[in-house]
Design a protein around this motif. Sequence first.
Motif, PDB file in Angstrom:
ATOM      1  N   ASP A 110      -6.510  14.738 -13.207  1.00 24.34           N
ATOM      2  CA  ASP A 110      -5.829  15.415 -12.106  1.00 24.34           C
ATOM      3  C   ASP A 110      -6.810  15.774 -11.003  1.00 24.34           C
ATOM      4  O   ASP A 110      -7.985  16.074 -11.262  1.00 24.34           O
ATOM      5  N   LYS A 111      -6.309  15.749  -9.780  1.00 19.03           N
ATOM      6  CA  LYS A 111      -7.065  16.065  -8.566  1.00 19.03           C
ATOM      7  C   LYS A 111      -8.029  14.946  -8.160  1.00 19.03           C
ATOM      8  O   LYS A 111      -8.849  15.132  -7.261  1.00 19.03           O
ATOM      9  N   PHE A 112      -7.948  13.783  -8.826  1.00 21.51           N
ATOM     10  CA  PHE A 112      -8.762  12.637  -8.450  1.00 21.51           C
ATOM     11  C   PHE A 112      -7.850  11.441  -8.180  1.00 21.51           C
ATOM     12  O   PHE A 112      -6.742  11.358  -8.713  1.00 21.51           O
ATOM     13  N   TYR A 113      -8.351  10.510  -7.348  1.00 20.40           N
ATOM     14  CA  TYR A 113      -7.588   9.324  -6.974  1.00 20.40           C
ATOM     15  C   TYR A 113      -8.346   8.071  -7.400  1.00 20.40           C
ATOM     16  O   TYR A 113      -9.569   7.993  -7.266  1.00 20.40           O
ATOM     17  N   LEU A 114      -7.609   7.094  -7.912  1.00 25.75           N
ATOM     18  CA  LEU A 114      -8.204   5.857  -8.417  1.00 25.75           C
ATOM     19  C   LEU A 114      -8.243   4.789  -7.335  1.00 25.75           C
ATOM     20  O   LEU A 114      -7.240   4.521  -6.679  1.00 25.75           O
ATOM     21  N   TYR A 115      -9.408   4.181  -7.172  1.00 25.71           N
ATOM     22  CA  TYR A 115      -9.549   3.071  -6.221  1.00 25.71           C
ATOM     23  C   TYR A 115     -10.611   2.115  -6.748  1.00 25.71           C
ATOM     24  O   TYR A 115     -11.782   2.483  -6.889  1.00 25.71           O
ATOM     25  N   LYS A 116     -10.193   0.885  -7.067  1.00 28.62           N
ATOM     26  CA  LYS A 116     -11.090  -0.168  -7.549  1.00 28.62           C
ATOM     27  C   LYS A 116     -11.952   0.292  -8.719  1.00 28.62           C
ATOM     28  O   LYS A 116     -13.162   0.078  -8.748  1.00 28.62           O
ATOM     29  N   GLY A 117     -11.311   0.953  -9.694  1.00 30.34           N
ATOM     30  CA  GLY A 117     -12.004   1.335 -10.912  1.00 30.34           C
ATOM     31  C   GLY A 117     -12.855   2.584 -10.803  1.00 30.34           C
ATOM     32  O   GLY A 117     -13.553   2.938 -11.754  1.00 30.34           O
ATOM     33  N   GLN A 118     -12.798   3.293  -9.665  1.00 30.78           N
ATOM     34  CA  GLN A 118     -13.583   4.514  -9.475  1.00 30.78           C
ATOM     35  C   GLN A 118     -12.649   5.673  -9.123  1.00 30.78           C
ATOM     36  O   GLN A 118     -11.554   5.462  -8.593  1.00 30.78           O
ATOM     37  N   CYS A 119     -13.107   6.895  -9.393  1.00 32.20           N
ATOM     38  CA  CYS A 119     -12.311   8.090  -9.111  1.00 32.20           C
ATOM     39  C   CYS A 119     -12.901   8.842  -7.914  1.00 32.20           C
ATOM     40  O   CYS A 119     -14.123   9.038  -7.849  1.00 32.20           O
ATOM     41  N   PHE A 120     -12.021   9.241  -7.003  1.00 28.94           N
ATOM     42  CA  PHE A 120     -12.453   9.926  -5.784  1.00 28.94           C
ATOM     43  C   PHE A 120     -11.641  11.208  -5.597  1.00 28.94           C
ATOM     44  O   PHE A 120     -10.474  11.269  -6.000  1.00 28.94           O
ATOM     45  N   ARG A 121     -12.277  12.189  -4.978  1.00 31.32           N
ATOM     46  CA  ARG A 121     -11.553  13.418  -4.619  1.00 31.32           C
ATOM     47  C   ARG A 121     -10.485  13.137  -3.570  1.00 31.32           C
ATOM     48  O   ARG A 121      -9.413  13.728  -3.573  1.00 31.32           O
ATOM     49  N   GLN A 122     -10.781  12.226  -2.647  1.00 32.44           N
ATOM     50  CA  GLN A 122      -9.844  11.791  -1.614  1.00 32.44           C
ATOM     51  C   GLN A 122      -9.920  10.279  -1.509  1.00 32.44           C
ATOM     52  O   GLN A 122     -10.958   9.677  -1.795  1.00 32.44           O
ATOM     53  N   CYS A 123      -8.821   9.669  -1.090  1.00 34.64           N
ATOM     54  CA  CYS A 123      -8.825   8.215  -0.913  1.00 34.64           C
ATOM     55  C   CYS A 123      -9.825   7.840   0.176  1.00 34.64           C
ATOM     56  O   CYS A 123      -9.887   8.491   1.226  1.00 34.64           O
ATOM     57  N   THR A 127      -7.783   3.446   3.254  1.00 35.20           N
ATOM     58  CA  THR A 127      -6.841   3.417   2.136  1.00 35.20           C
ATOM     59  C   THR A 127      -5.901   4.606   2.228  1.00 35.20           C
ATOM     60  O   THR A 127      -6.165   5.571   2.956  1.00 35.20           O
ATOM     61  N   ALA A 128      -4.827   4.544   1.470  1.00 36.57           N
ATOM     62  CA  ALA A 128      -3.855   5.640   1.437  1.00 36.57           C
ATOM     63  C   ALA A 128      -3.284   5.745   0.027  1.00 36.57           C
ATOM     64  O   ALA A 128      -3.281   4.774  -0.732  1.00 36.57           O
ATOM     65  N   THR A 129      -2.797   6.927  -0.336  1.00 36.90           N
ATOM     66  CA  THR A 129      -2.246   7.146  -1.666  1.00 36.90           C
ATOM     67  C   THR A 129      -0.917   6.432  -1.808  1.00 36.90           C
ATOM     68  O   THR A 129      -0.043   6.540  -0.941  1.00 36.90           O
ATOM     69  N   GLN A 130      -0.737   5.700  -2.906  1.00 43.93           N
ATOM     70  CA  GLN A 130       0.532   5.042  -3.174  1.00 43.93           C
ATOM     71  C   GLN A 130       1.576   6.091  -3.544  1.00 43.93           C
ATOM     72  O   GLN A 130       1.265   7.057  -4.251  1.00 43.93           O
ATOM     73  N   PRO A 131       2.818   5.926  -3.083  1.00 47.63           N
ATOM     74  CA  PRO A 131       3.862   6.899  -3.409  1.00 47.63           C
ATOM     75  C   PRO A 131       4.070   7.001  -4.915  1.00 47.63           C
ATOM     76  O   PRO A 131       4.198   6.005  -5.614  1.00 47.63           O
ATOM     77  N   GLY A 132       4.075   8.228  -5.423  1.00 46.64           N
ATOM     78  CA  GLY A 132       4.348   8.472  -6.836  1.00 46.64           C
ATOM     79  C   GLY A 132       3.185   8.211  -7.764  1.00 46.64           C
ATOM     80  O   GLY A 132       3.337   8.320  -8.981  1.00 46.64           O
ATOM     81  N   THR A 133       2.021   7.859  -7.246  1.00 38.56           N
ATOM     82  CA  THR A 133       0.858   7.606  -8.098  1.00 38.56           C
ATOM     83  C   THR A 133      -0.349   8.336  -7.532  1.00 38.56           C
ATOM     84  O   THR A 133      -0.310   8.876  -6.429  1.00 38.56           O
ATOM     85  N   ARG A 134      -1.425   8.320  -8.304  1.00 35.35           N
ATOM     86  CA  ARG A 134      -2.697   8.862  -7.835  1.00 35.35           C
ATOM     87  C   ARG A 134      -3.685   7.715  -7.653  1.00 35.35           C
ATOM     88  O   ARG A 134      -4.838   7.791  -8.046  1.00 35.35           O
ATOM     89  N   GLU A 135      -3.179   6.631  -7.042  1.00 35.19           N
ATOM     90  CA  GLU A 135      -4.008   5.467  -6.771  1.00 35.19           C
ATOM     91  C   GLU A 135      -4.082   5.233  -5.266  1.00 35.19           C
ATOM     92  O   GLU A 135      -3.135   5.500  -4.533  1.00 35.19           O
ATOM     93  N   CYS A 136      -5.227   4.743  -4.827  1.00 37.99           N
ATOM     94  CA  CYS A 136      -5.434   4.453  -3.415  1.00 37.99           C
ATOM     95  C   CYS A 136      -5.201   2.965  -3.168  1.00 37.99           C
ATOM     96  O   CYS A 136      -5.634   2.125  -3.949  1.00 37.99           O
ATOM     97  N   GLN A 137      -4.523   2.661  -2.085  1.00 35.72           N
ATOM     98  CA  GLN A 137      -4.253   1.275  -1.714  1.00 35.72           C
ATOM     99  C   GLN A 137      -4.741   1.043  -0.297  1.00 35.72           C
ATOM    100  O   GLN A 137      -4.597   1.900   0.572  1.00 35.72           O
TER     101      GLN A 137
END
Length: 208
Positions: A110-123, A127-137
Amino acid sequence: MQWIIFMLLLFISSMEMLTQNRWKKQASAGLLENCTGCVLCSEDNGCITCHHRLFLLIWRDGIRQYGMCVHTCPPGYFGVRGLEVNRCTKCRSPSCESCFSRDFCMKCKDKFYLYKGQCFRQCPPGTATQPGTRECQETCEPGPWSEWSACTHESRTCGCKWGVETRVREVPEAAREEGTACPALLETRRCRMKKHCPGGEHVATGPG
């Protein structure tokens, strides 16, 4: 007096033996519980090797190290199968909840976002957060608009009062491959045509 001292010493010795027997029973019960699924087990360190279908999970309590055999590795670990032993290996990033390998995260805490196998505090930027997920696209940034096409109606450039003209813009190949949601890539608008065709009708050659 000596008899009283003798009885007192006998009582103390009996209590010590009783305490030791209770401790041994508790230690044996704990060892049996901690050694579930073990092939080799240590009273001090728990499981050393597991049955071939299980994973060996090792954790630390202060300076001591304990082993346990589990069917599935817990959050923060991933399973690695080997010739001699299957191990639960800890994800490198503490913000990763589950990982595919030591350095490739599949789900962040929680409070982290996934992008290309790494976790970030913010995307990350771009990139932007995908709706309904904690992943960056990655966001889609199309190229510039083309010029408006010729004003046409049913492929003709004249002979009608109103027609339609269009313009387009391209998307980078990388964004197209990743299936990124893009803004509008084609626009149309109403346009006025020449009602009369001097010298006959002319068929439009541009997009229509």
